[in-house]
Design an enzyme around this catalytic site. Sequence first.
Site, PDB file in Angstrom:
ATOM      1  N   LYS A 186      50.858  13.958  -8.638  1.00  0.00           N
ATOM      2  CA  LYS A 186      49.697  14.825  -8.442  1.00  0.00           C
ATOM      3  C   LYS A 186      48.485  14.278  -9.203  1.00  0.00           C
ATOM      4  O   LYS A 186      47.401  14.158  -8.670  1.00  0.00           O
ATOM      5  CB  LYS A 186      50.033  16.243  -8.915  1.00  0.00           C
ATOM      6  CG  LYS A 186      48.868  17.190  -8.842  1.00  0.00           C
ATOM      7  CD  LYS A 186      49.258  18.563  -9.325  1.00  0.00           C
ATOM      8  CE  LYS A 186      48.010  19.406  -9.507  1.00  0.00           C
ATOM      9  NZ  LYS A 186      48.318  20.743 -10.036  1.00  0.00           N
ATOM     10  N   GLU A 192      55.083   6.927 -16.389  1.00  0.00           N
ATOM     11  CA  GLU A 192      56.373   6.501 -15.821  1.00  0.00           C
ATOM     12  C   GLU A 192      56.176   6.009 -14.383  1.00  0.00           C
ATOM     13  O   GLU A 192      56.674   4.951 -13.983  1.00  0.00           O
ATOM     14  CB  GLU A 192      57.370   7.675 -15.815  1.00  0.00           C
ATOM     15  CG  GLU A 192      57.880   8.105 -17.177  1.00  0.00           C
ATOM     16  CD  GLU A 192      56.944   9.072 -17.893  1.00  0.00           C
ATOM     17  OE1 GLU A 192      55.771   9.224 -17.488  1.00  0.00           O
ATOM     18  OE2 GLU A 192      57.395   9.675 -18.893  1.00  0.00           O
ATOM     19  N   GLY A 230      52.861  20.993 -10.033  1.00  0.00           N
ATOM     20  CA  GLY A 230      53.884  19.984  -9.763  1.00  0.00           C
ATOM     21  C   GLY A 230      55.249  20.599  -9.468  1.00  0.00           C
ATOM     22  O   GLY A 230      55.923  20.239  -8.503  1.00  0.00           O
ATOM     23  N   ARG A 231      55.661  21.569 -10.281  1.00  0.00           N
ATOM     24  CA  ARG A 231      57.003  22.143 -10.122  1.00  0.00           C
ATOM     25  C   ARG A 231      57.102  23.072  -8.920  1.00  0.00           C
ATOM     26  O   ARG A 231      58.174  23.545  -8.586  1.00  0.00           O
ATOM     27  CB  ARG A 231      57.429  22.850 -11.411  1.00  0.00           C
ATOM     28  CG  ARG A 231      56.446  23.869 -11.943  1.00  0.00           C
ATOM     29  CD  ARG A 231      56.769  24.203 -13.391  1.00  0.00           C
ATOM     30  NE  ARG A 231      55.800  25.095 -14.030  1.00  0.00           N
ATOM     31  CZ  ARG A 231      54.691  24.696 -14.638  1.00  0.00           C
ATOM     32  NH1 ARG A 231      54.364  23.406 -14.646  1.00  0.00           N
ATOM     33  NH2 ARG A 231      53.891  25.557 -15.227  1.00  0.00           N
ATOM     34  N   GLU A 246      59.288  25.052 -17.888  1.00  0.00           N
ATOM     35  CA  GLU A 246      57.919  24.544 -18.005  1.00  0.00           C
ATOM     36  C   GLU A 246      56.924  25.682 -17.756  1.00  0.00           C
ATOM     37  O   GLU A 246      55.811  25.666 -18.257  1.00  0.00           O
ATOM     38  CB  GLU A 246      57.680  23.382 -17.020  1.00  0.00           C
ATOM     39  CG  GLU A 246      56.572  22.459 -17.493  1.00  0.00           C
ATOM     40  CD  GLU A 246      56.388  21.210 -16.629  1.00  0.00           C
ATOM     41  OE1 GLU A 246      56.122  21.354 -15.428  1.00  0.00           O
ATOM     42  OE2 GLU A 246      56.499  20.097 -17.167  1.00  0.00           O
ATOM     43  N   HIS A 273      85.933  23.022 -16.113  1.00  0.00           N
ATOM     44  CA  HIS A 273      86.804  22.168 -16.912  1.00  0.00           C
ATOM     45  C   HIS A 273      86.025  21.472 -18.023  1.00  0.00           C
ATOM     46  O   HIS A 273      86.501  20.496 -18.601  1.00  0.00           O
ATOM     47  CB  HIS A 273      87.506  21.159 -15.996  1.00  0.00           C
ATOM     48  CG  HIS A 273      88.304  21.853 -14.931  1.00  0.00           C
ATOM     49  ND1 HIS A 273      89.607  22.237 -15.116  1.00  0.00           N
ATOM     50  CD2 HIS A 273      87.952  22.302 -13.705  1.00  0.00           C
ATOM     51  CE1 HIS A 273      90.040  22.868 -14.014  1.00  0.00           C
ATOM     52  NE2 HIS A 273      89.048  22.925 -13.147  1.00  0.00           N
ATOM     53  N   LYS A 278      53.099  12.650 -24.892  1.00  0.00           N
ATOM     54  CA  LYS A 278      52.555  11.569 -24.049  1.00  0.00           C
ATOM     55  C   LYS A 278      51.480  10.800 -24.820  1.00  0.00           C
ATOM     56  O   LYS A 278      51.429   9.566 -24.797  1.00  0.00           O
ATOM     57  CB  LYS A 278      51.915  12.144 -22.787  1.00  0.00           C
ATOM     58  CG  LYS A 278      52.859  12.765 -21.789  1.00  0.00           C
ATOM     59  CD  LYS A 278      52.056  13.209 -20.562  1.00  0.00           C
ATOM     60  CE  LYS A 278      52.797  14.169 -19.685  1.00  0.00           C
ATOM     61  NZ  LYS A 278      51.987  14.714 -18.586  1.00  0.00           N
TER      62      LYS A 278
HETATM   63  O1  F6P Z   1      54.460  15.989 -17.855  1.00  0.00           O
HETATM   64  C1  F6P Z   1      54.772  17.109 -17.096  1.00  0.00           C
HETATM   65  C2  F6P Z   1      54.266  16.985 -15.697  1.00  0.00           C
HETATM   66  O2  F6P Z   1      52.896  17.084 -15.667  1.00  0.00           O
HETATM   67  C3  F6P Z   1      54.901  17.998 -14.773  1.00  0.00           C
HETATM   68  O3  F6P Z   1      54.288  19.228 -14.816  1.00  0.00           O
HETATM   69  C4  F6P Z   1      54.798  17.314 -13.453  1.00  0.00           C
HETATM   70  O4  F6P Z   1      55.642  17.859 -12.482  1.00  0.00           O
HETATM   71  C5  F6P Z   1      55.169  15.912 -13.844  1.00  0.00           C
HETATM   72  O5  F6P Z   1      54.635  15.728 -15.134  1.00  0.00           O
HETATM   73  C6  F6P Z   1      54.651  14.823 -12.948  1.00  0.00           C
HETATM   74  O6  F6P Z   1      53.263  14.883 -12.857  1.00  0.00           O
HETATM   75  P1  F6P Z   1      52.490  14.082 -11.750  1.00  0.00           P
HETATM   76  O7  F6P Z   1      52.924  14.601 -10.436  1.00  0.00           O
HETATM   77  O8  F6P Z   1      51.045  14.329 -12.027  1.00  0.00           O
HETATM   78  O9  F6P Z   1      52.853  12.631 -11.902  1.00  0.00           O
END
Ligand code: F6P
Length: 506
Positions: free
Chosen positions: A193, A199, A246-247, A332, A363, A472
């Site tokens: 987003k 990452e 995002g979620r 979150e 288990h 971060k």
């Molecule tokens: O660091 C948390 C977060 O911002 C989440 O809320 C989100 O789903 C995820 O990182 C990924 O964010 P993006 O879609 O901006 O890469």
Amino acid sequence: MWNDNDWQALAQHAQRCGSRILLDIIDSEPGRAQDMSMKLGPLYFNYARQHYDAEAISDLLVRLENSGIQQQTRALFDGEKLNKSENRAVLHSALRSNLSDAPAAQEAHSHALEVLGRIEQVIERFRKAGVTDVISVGIGGSDLGPRLALNALADFSSDEFRVHFLSSADGFYLERYMAALDPSKTAVLLVSKSFNTQETLINGEALKAWLNDPSRVYAITANSAKAQAFDVLPDNVLSIWDWVGGRFSVWSAVALPTILGIGMANFREFLCGAADMDAHFLNTPVQDNIVAWQALTSIWNRNALGFANQAIIPYDERLEMLPDHLQQVLMESLGKSVRMDGSDCEHATSPVLMGASGNPSQHSFFQYLQQGIGIVPIDFIGVVKSSHCQAQNHHFILANLLAQAQSLANGQGSDDPQKRYPGNRPSTVILIDELTPYALGMLLAFYEHSVFVQSKIWGINAFDQWGVELGKQIATTLMPYVEKSRTDTESLDAVTQELLQRMLAG
Ligand code: F6P
């Protein structure tokens, strides 16, 4: 937000119910097994084994209604800027339903429809280009929902494209994919987003170079400028918007990997299921509103009975990823200690959500659930009709779901304290007729809305996530030390210095 009277009433109900054994409450309320259940489309919910009596839940439902939840829900669907700390509307419902005449919601809905059309064109392009494999690079909400949906709906997958997910910046899977896949037949989706997530950018850089063909690099983002600066062709950008958290984004182009698996017709069914849950939530009086029941049950367990944990246990391997997805949706959103107005929360907020697929978990950690000191309320989720032909396996799974819910609630005495089951452990059972895209859509929207209601009771913002930022930022400042391009470690704290030294010595 609930007022002092509401919280006092909750405490009084808790005192009364807490002094009674759950089984006694159940036995003293004939018809409760049916009265505290509800069927909604393919979903059936049973709250009879929650540790409240009918008086408590009835009063809490009235209190919820009086607190103005219906107006707040209307404001959500109308696209009012409920995410105050980011000054944003929260309109994931507009991705799947069209239940508001408000201009913001209408506009959002038409954007959503337009992008669905564009997704179909992209899939066509993949076909023409002979794409066989797609790597979806994203993390958090840009990974978990689509991955869950694709796993859960594997029976609906055409296998036309092989979809691979790359989330962590750990190079392990990156290297595996690059070794195993043919770059000339692979497309890469950069799902972010913000297009700021390190990452995704680190993995994206490596894959972009490996692919060496911009025509098969796509971005799904609300930050088109940043994506284009990353060399994604303008025509390869699919939009999401700042009003989709995002979620809560599995209903958008973020789910392209899911759509590549299950096809657009099934994805539309998934949206329909969520849309019907939206309509139920928006239009049903609080007393009969399943989302209200779920949210109040969570509040009850957290604030009346003081349980710090909550488990989601699906008895179906296809839903194995549901706890991971809901962990982000719940924790979150609700892992906050400050209210919307900046004041401190006076009541405990999000529980720690844990969970895993039920049968294997029996288990491993079920010992704790049955006899541990802490009580963990559970949502058991079962699927009535299996998708396979192994009847004995399926019957075994269903019998075990029933057995766990029963033994946790009812317990069993013994002269030997080691073999005593205390019982008194609450659970909800959710049964799904059949795991279809429609049913999954309904289930996920149900949990999303329940999070919203809880946030309103506590007065917190469910739609920001400032708590993830500090780590971060610090990682960015520490990166040069790990890379050894910076050595002036004196300014770092003593423990970080020591750990860094150990790492660099290795
Ligand atoms: O660091 C948390 C977060 O911002 C989440 O809320 C989100 O789903 C995820 O990182 C990924 O964010 P993006 O879609 O901006 O890469």
